[in-house]
Design a protein around this motif. Structure first.
Motif, PDB file in Angstrom:
ATOM      1  N   THR A 254     -23.274 -27.812 -77.992  1.00  0.00           N
ATOM      2  CA  THR A 254     -24.111 -26.801 -78.422  1.00  0.00           C
ATOM      3  C   THR A 254     -24.527 -25.638 -77.634  1.00  0.00           C
ATOM      4  N   ARG A 255     -24.029 -25.744 -76.503  1.00  0.00           N
ATOM      5  CA  ARG A 255     -24.473 -24.775 -75.351  1.00  0.00           C
ATOM      6  C   ARG A 255     -23.064 -23.831 -75.087  1.00  0.00           C
ATOM      7  N   LEU A 256     -22.036 -23.865 -76.308  1.00  0.00           N
ATOM      8  CA  LEU A 256     -20.884 -22.993 -76.010  1.00  0.00           C
ATOM      9  C   LEU A 256     -21.399 -21.472 -75.937  1.00  0.00           C
ATOM     10  N   ARG A 257     -20.774 -20.781 -75.125  1.00  0.00           N
ATOM     11  CA  ARG A 257     -21.106 -19.526 -74.906  1.00  0.00           C
ATOM     12  C   ARG A 257     -19.644 -18.642 -74.810  1.00  0.00           C
ATOM     13  N   LEU A 258     -18.654 -19.091 -74.458  1.00  0.00           N
ATOM     14  CA  LEU A 258     -17.302 -18.553 -74.314  1.00  0.00           C
ATOM     15  C   LEU A 258     -16.293 -19.519 -75.074  1.00  0.00           C
ATOM     16  N   LEU A 259     -15.594 -18.788 -75.828  1.00  0.00           N
ATOM     17  CA  LEU A 259     -14.447 -19.548 -76.380  1.00  0.00           C
ATOM     18  C   LEU A 259     -13.221 -18.744 -76.651  1.00  0.00           C
ATOM     19  N   ALA A 260     -12.161 -18.683 -75.709  1.00  0.00           N
ATOM     20  CA  ALA A 260     -11.091 -18.025 -75.598  1.00  0.00           C
ATOM     21  C   ALA A 260      -9.728 -18.729 -75.992  1.00  0.00           C
ATOM     22  N   VAL A 261      -9.023 -18.407 -76.879  1.00  0.00           N
ATOM     23  CA  VAL A 261      -7.878 -19.106 -77.295  1.00  0.00           C
ATOM     24  C   VAL A 261      -6.752 -18.282 -77.378  1.00  0.00           C
ATOM     25  N   ASN A 262      -5.602 -18.382 -76.551  1.00  0.00           N
ATOM     26  CA  ASN A 262      -4.284 -17.683 -76.817  1.00  0.00           C
ATOM     27  C   ASN A 262      -3.328 -18.534 -76.724  1.00  0.00           C
ATOM     28  N   HIS A 263      -3.127 -19.316 -77.698  1.00  0.00           N
ATOM     29  CA  HIS A 263      -2.152 -20.194 -77.894  1.00  0.00           C
ATOM     30  C   HIS A 263      -1.602 -20.223 -79.506  1.00  0.00           C
ATOM     31  N   LYS A 264      -0.317 -20.201 -79.471  1.00  0.00           N
ATOM     32  CA  LYS A 264       0.296 -19.909 -80.787  1.00  0.00           C
ATOM     33  C   LYS A 264       0.403 -20.853 -81.668  1.00  0.00           C
ATOM     34  N   ASP A 277     -24.388 -20.708 -82.127  1.00  0.00           N
ATOM     35  CA  ASP A 277     -25.898 -20.190 -81.936  1.00  0.00           C
ATOM     36  C   ASP A 277     -25.751 -19.518 -80.740  1.00  0.00           C
ATOM     37  N   ASP A 278     -25.236 -20.164 -79.636  1.00  0.00           N
ATOM     38  CA  ASP A 278     -25.398 -19.491 -78.237  1.00  0.00           C
ATOM     39  C   ASP A 278     -23.916 -18.532 -77.879  1.00  0.00           C
ATOM     40  N   LEU A 279     -23.156 -18.610 -78.804  1.00  0.00           N
ATOM     41  CA  LEU A 279     -21.717 -17.904 -78.390  1.00  0.00           C
ATOM     42  C   LEU A 279     -22.000 -16.421 -78.341  1.00  0.00           C
ATOM     43  N   THR A 280     -21.504 -16.120 -77.158  1.00  0.00           N
ATOM     44  CA  THR A 280     -21.648 -14.555 -76.984  1.00  0.00           C
ATOM     45  C   THR A 280     -20.296 -13.787 -76.928  1.00  0.00           C
ATOM     46  N   CYS A 281     -19.180 -14.652 -76.624  1.00  0.00           N
ATOM     47  CA  CYS A 281     -17.919 -14.077 -76.412  1.00  0.00           C
ATOM     48  C   CYS A 281     -16.695 -14.958 -77.102  1.00  0.00           C
ATOM     49  N   LEU A 282     -16.048 -14.470 -78.327  1.00  0.00           N
ATOM     50  CA  LEU A 282     -15.137 -15.307 -79.008  1.00  0.00           C
ATOM     51  C   LEU A 282     -13.836 -14.361 -78.860  1.00  0.00           C
ATOM     52  N   SER A 283     -12.940 -14.774 -78.429  1.00  0.00           N
ATOM     53  CA  SER A 283     -11.511 -14.253 -78.275  1.00  0.00           C
ATOM     54  C   SER A 283     -10.294 -15.280 -78.729  1.00  0.00           C
ATOM     55  N   TRP A 284      -9.765 -14.940 -80.013  1.00  0.00           N
ATOM     56  CA  TRP A 284      -8.959 -15.749 -80.492  1.00  0.00           C
ATOM     57  C   TRP A 284      -7.642 -15.266 -81.044  1.00  0.00           C
ATOM     58  N   ASP A 285      -6.458 -15.153 -80.357  1.00  0.00           N
ATOM     59  CA  ASP A 285      -5.210 -14.427 -80.932  1.00  0.00           C
ATOM     60  C   ASP A 285      -4.603 -15.237 -82.065  1.00  0.00           C
ATOM     61  N   GLU A 286      -4.329 -14.719 -83.125  1.00  0.00           N
ATOM     62  CA  GLU A 286      -3.730 -15.251 -84.174  1.00  0.00           C
ATOM     63  C   GLU A 286      -4.413 -16.388 -84.639  1.00  0.00           C
ATOM     64  N   TYR A 287      -5.770 -16.200 -84.959  1.00  0.00           N
ATOM     65  CA  TYR A 287      -6.415 -17.151 -85.439  1.00  0.00           C
ATOM     66  C   TYR A 287      -6.168 -17.310 -86.686  1.00  0.00           C
TER      67      TYR A 287
END
Length: 469
Positions: A254-264, A277-287
């Motif tokens: 519930t405190r997740l602020r950064l989620l970065a996924v670069n995995h194919k 709710d607290d997510l400020t940065c989402l980076s996901w290549d090939e979502y």
């Protein structure tokens, strides 16, 4: 024998020196071995240390000469077998008191230095060596110099501290080093089972490596659950194996602020969801899904990068959607965009740009190159802060609205290879800030320019006029 156990720089030498000075006169014999790590890597270093230990404690100097390390181990085991182990870092109050004794020669911060002293203590993380070095560094310096040094430490660690800590790090084997770096850079705060699974997927013997790092004080394992996790970074540099993400695994983050996924090879179920709710940065290549979760909240989101994804719809935020070949539309409430960049380069199915409902001053750069856009809405003029607009390779673009000339802050406009572009707006001279207009491989005509408007030809830097003009 008293053994003091812990990471380099934690204060073992400081403690044992003080203890030695205080109690050495109470014993008939005592051995004080310093810099054991450094000495042990020298030629016959371990054998010399063994010999010194036995000579000092057993008073056998000249009577017992060790022939090799194995003999030394046996003699020490037979004659010196009682051990105790002490370990801990300084808590915040102890660390502050020790630091102040170095830098202020008293046990509390000087006037005006309390907050700065607490910053130093947080940086040192309870290590007496670091507190000593930083205290010497900041001694008799003013507030301005303190702030400058602290800013420098955020970017470049103090080498005197780093070199001592590196001694412990160099003692790890290659696998342990790689596990430590992955945990420190990407997996800190993660659930231990999740971390173990990911590291095993990288081809490591995760359980053995984690245990070794715990034993050597490089990491600690908290009993708290995934609700403490604030950031996750995952890439496929080390493994091509498929990873399954489930909603259950993310449920309590519930405190997740950064989620970065670069995995194919991340497998997602259609109902996949994660706390936002607290997510400020989402980076996901090939979502891989067509949209973000239905209950996704973007209230705190400031950066969103979903390059090469299969998304077909989205909403506001800082957007980098370059290469999203399935993206067909942008959100209608794009006026809520709070940040500087919107990149839709190569979104070949994006055919329309939404109407803008009110002035937008924070959007500085808009990249629509390689999209299927036929025209821009007349409300494009409301992008009052726009500095750069890229429309190159928009093969369906036929014209620009006359209101386009109200973009008073625009400095750069690229229209290269817009093969269907017939004309530019007649009031182009009103764009007083325009410095670069690129029209390579374009067959359109420039608007007629009066004598009063000739200055514009000096402003259009790098223009390649079509041969028909």
């Amino acid at each position: 024998m008293i053994g003091i156990y812990g990471l380099c720089g934690i204060g073992k030498t400081t403690i044992i020196t003080a203890l030695h000075n205080k109690i050495s006169n109470q014993f008939p014999s005592i051995s004080f071995l310093t810099n054991v790590k450094e000495e042990s890597i020298k030629n016959y270093g371990i054998l010399k240390l063994q010999q010194q230990l036995l000579d000092d404690t057993l008073a056998v100097r000249g009577q017992l000469t060790l022939k090799n390390i194995h003999e030394g181990v046996k003699v020490i085991k037979d004659r010196l077998s009682s051990k105790r182990v002490l370990v801990d870092k300084l808590n915040k109050e102890e660390a502050l008191q020790l630091f102040c004794s170095y830098v202020f020669k008293q046990h509390f911060p000087g006037k005006g230095y309390k907050d700065l002293s607490n910053q130093v203590v947080r940086y040192a993380n309870g290590l007496p060596l670091a507190l000593n070095v930083l205290g010497s560094l900041l001694f008799r310096k003013g507030v301005k110099a303190w702030k400058s040094e602290l800013k420098k430490l955020e970017e470049v660690p103090n080498m005197e501290v780093t070199n001592v800590l590196k001694i412990s790090y160099d003692g790890l084997d290659d696998m342990q080093k790689r596990i430590f770096l992955d945990i420190a850079c990407f997996l800190k705060g993660n659930d231990v089972e999740v971390t173990t699974t990911i590291l095993d997927g990288f081809g490591f013997n995760a359980e053995s490596g984690i245990n070794a790092l715990v034993d050597r004080c490089f990491i600690s394992i908290s009993k708290e659950g995934t609700e403490k996790i604030e950031g996750i970074v995952l890439d496929d540099e080390h493994t091509p194996d498929q990873i399954n993400f489930t909603s259950e695994a993310f449920k309590w983050m519930t405190r997740l602020r950064l989620l970065a996924v670069n995995h194919k090879h991340v497998q997602l179920s259609k109902d996949f969801a994660f706390p936002s709710d607290d997510l400020t940065c989402l980076s996901w290549d090939e979502y891989s899904l067509a949209s973000l979760p239905s209950k996704f909240h973007a209230n705190s989101l400031v950066s969103l990068c979903l390059s090469n994804s299969k998304l077909t719809r989205l909403w506001e935020g800082k957007l980098d959607l370059s290469g999203c070949l399935s993206l067909e539309s942008l959100p209608r409430d794009i006026h809520k965009l709070k940040h500087l960049l919107l990149h839709c380069h190569g979104c070949s199915k994006l055919a329309n740009f939404p109407e803008i409902k009110r002035n937008i001053r924070k959007l500085k750069y808009l990249r629509l190159d390689g999209t299927a856009i036929k025209e821009l809405p007349s409300s494009i003029e409301l992008l009052k802060g726009l500095h750069g607009l890229g429309l190159s390779n928009c093969k369906n673009l036929e014209s620009l609205p006359n209101s386009f000339c109200n973009l008073s802050s625009l400095t750069t406009l690229t229209l290269d290879s817009c093969s269907k572009l017939v004309k530019l707006p007649e009031d182009l001279e009103r764009m007083s800030c325009l410095e670069t207009l690129s029209l390579k491989s374009v067959g359109c005509r420039l608007p007629s320019l009066s004598e009063e408007e000739v200055f514009l030809s000096d402003i259009l830097v790098g223009i390649k006029l079509p041969s028909s003009l």
